[in-house]
Design an enzyme around this catalytic site. Structure first.
Site, PDB file in Angstrom:
ATOM      1  CG  ASN A  97      -1.542   1.285   1.841  1.00 58.35           C
ATOM      2  OD1 ASN A  97      -1.780   2.383   0.798  1.00 58.35           O
ATOM      3  ND2 ASN A  97      -2.658   1.232   2.652  1.00 58.35           N
ATOM      4  CD1 TRP A  98       3.828   0.931  -2.403  1.00 57.44           C
ATOM      5  CD2 TRP A  98       3.880   2.881  -4.814  1.00 57.44           C
ATOM      6  NE1 TRP A  98       4.544   0.930  -3.424  1.00 57.44           N
ATOM      7  CE2 TRP A  98       5.223   1.901  -4.668  1.00 57.44           C
ATOM      8  CE3 TRP A  98       4.150   3.600  -5.675  1.00 57.44           C
ATOM      9  CZ2 TRP A  98       6.091   1.493  -6.086  1.00 57.44           C
ATOM     10  CZ3 TRP A  98       4.910   3.422  -6.890  1.00 57.44           C
ATOM     11  CH2 TRP A  98       6.108   2.484  -6.483  1.00 57.44           C
ATOM     12  CE  LYS A  99       0.114   3.237   4.632  1.00 56.35           C
ATOM     13  NZ  LYS A  99       0.369   3.779   6.070  1.00 56.35           N
ATOM     14  CG  HIS A 106      -5.801   2.291   5.775  1.00 49.85           C
ATOM     15  ND1 HIS A 106      -4.984   2.608   6.313  1.00 49.85           N
ATOM     16  CD2 HIS A 106      -4.445   0.999   5.507  1.00 49.85           C
ATOM     17  CE1 HIS A 106      -3.962   2.722   6.474  1.00 49.85           C
ATOM     18  NE2 HIS A 106      -3.412   2.523   6.572  1.00 49.85           N
ATOM     19  CD  GLU A 157      -2.392   5.720   7.046  1.00 50.50           C
ATOM     20  OE1 GLU A 157      -2.457   5.860   5.778  1.00 50.50           O
ATOM     21  OE2 GLU A 157      -1.626   4.866   7.703  1.00 50.50           O
ATOM     22  CD  GLU A 180      -3.221  -1.971   7.460  1.00 52.88           C
ATOM     23  OE1 GLU A 180      -2.187  -2.820   7.382  1.00 52.88           O
ATOM     24  OE2 GLU A 180      -3.788  -1.261   7.791  1.00 52.88           O
ATOM     25  N   GLY A 200       2.717   2.485  10.518  1.00 51.20           N
ATOM     26  CA  GLY A 200       4.202   3.698  10.520  1.00 51.20           C
ATOM     27  C   GLY A 200       4.535   3.840  11.690  1.00 51.20           C
ATOM     28  CB  SER A 222       5.280  -1.800  12.432  1.00 49.33           C
ATOM     29  OG  SER A 222       4.901   0.003  12.146  1.00 49.33           O
ATOM     30  N   GLY A 230       2.763  -0.722   4.631  1.00 50.66           N
ATOM     31  CA  GLY A 230       2.470   0.438   3.512  1.00 50.66           C
ATOM     32  C   GLY A 230       4.311   0.476   3.350  1.00 50.66           C
ATOM     33  N   GLY A 231       4.983   0.926   4.643  1.00 47.96           N
ATOM     34  CA  GLY A 231       6.366   2.006   4.307  1.00 47.96           C
ATOM     35  C   GLY A 231       7.736   0.421   3.770  1.00 47.96           C
TER      36      GLY A 231
HETATM   37  P1  PGA Z   1       2.902   0.816   7.358  1.00 45.88           P
HETATM   38  O1  PGA Z   1       1.536   0.826   6.637  1.00 45.88           O
HETATM   39  O2  PGA Z   1       3.744  -0.897   6.780  1.00 45.88           O
HETATM   40  O3  PGA Z   1       3.944   1.348   7.197  1.00 45.88           O
HETATM   41  O4  PGA Z   1       2.990   0.758   9.091  1.00 45.88           O
HETATM   42  C1  PGA Z   1       0.989  -0.266   6.754  1.00 45.88           C
HETATM   43  C2  PGA Z   1      -0.409   0.108   6.319  1.00 45.88           C
HETATM   44  O5  PGA Z   1      -1.246   1.289   6.642  1.00 45.88           O
HETATM   45  O6  PGA Z   1      -1.633  -0.949   5.747  1.00 45.88           O
END
Ligand code: PGA
Length: 245
Positions: free
Chosen positions: A10-12, A91, A93, A161, A167, A206, A227-228
């Site tokens: 997930n590149w966000k 998600h 966010e 999650e 993050g 993470s 994500g990251g």
């Molecule tokens: P992260 O993000 O791996 O950067 O913690 C995970 C996500 O939000 O799907």
């Protein structure tokens, strides 16, 4: 039941056309017991599909409606036309910043299914909810209320999650993850019966090269939402390898 693991990125709101070069190596990973997929900003989907046609590319969110006066939104039909095969929905966010409810998330998942796309539906508790001992109740309630009509393992997976792990470099312990995934599967069983055994439950928050092996092989963990560490092949490929090991 044996479920094929899925490692989804997930590149966000990151990346541009130049960053799609990372997908060349990622597209060659996976296969066999592990599937790989990448959720990208909507503007990059068509270019990514053209560049790596064999890698399932998806969106990070879709609207519940198919079309209409929803400025700034992207529909499942639009994602499909761009060559996308799936989307993340719910998600944390988006639940936090765009105030999306379980009902909204359910509608988005149903929109994907209407258009023949698959969905990764996210759930997870905040730190305050975990600290007050309500994590399982919160997460299973999210699953119950956001599970779409016709939920089935061939087009839907769940991603657990914990909000406090996203993050932050903090992850839930493998034991806590296994306990939550078991609770989610029990909730799924109540809703969809035996189909729950085939439905994949991913862990996200993470995930990186160092912790992937332990998290991905905890019981009831069927993959990861990353994500990251999905932004470069160097960080993402070891996670795929850990899933396969
Ligand atoms: P992260 O993000 O791996 O950067 O913690 C995970 C996500 O939000 O799907």
């Amino acid at each position: 039941m044996r479920r094929r693991k899925l490692v989804a990125g997930n590149w966000k709101m990151n990346g541009n056309l130049a960053s799609l070069a990372a997908l060349d190596a990622i597209a060659k990973a996976g296969g066999g017991d592990v599937g790989v997929a990448m959720a990208l900003p909507a503007t990059l989907i068509a270019a990514a599909v053209a560049r790596v046609p064999l890698l399932p590319i998806g969106a990070e969110d879709v609207a519940a409606a198919d079309s209409g006066a929803f400025t700034g939104c992207v529909s499942a039909a639009m994602v499909k036309e761009a060559g996308g095969r799936f989307s993340i929905v719910g998600h944390s966010e988006r639940r936090a910043h765009q105030h999306e409810s379980d009902a909204d998330v359910r509608g988005k998942a149903e929109a994907l299914h209407r258009h023949g796309l698959w969905a990764i539906l996210c759930v997870g508790e905040t730190l305050a909810e975990r600290n007050s001992g309500r994590a399982e109740a919160v997460v299973t309630a999210q699953v119950a209320a956001s599970l779409p009509d016709g939920a089935a393992a061939d087009w839907l997976c769940i991603a657990y999650e914990p909000v406090w792990a996203i993050g932050t470099g903090r992850t839930a312990s493998a034991a806590d993850v296994a306990a939550m995934h078991a609770a989610i599967r029990a909730q799924l069983r109540k809703a969809i019966g035996d189909e729950a055994e085939a439905m994949r439950i991913l862990y996200g928050g993470s995930v990186n090269a160092e912790n992937a092996a332990e998290l991905l092989h905890a019981s009831d963990v069927d993959g990861a939402l990353v994500g990251g560490a999905s932004l470069t092949a160097a960080k993402f490929l070891p996670i795929v390898a850990a899933a396969a090991a």
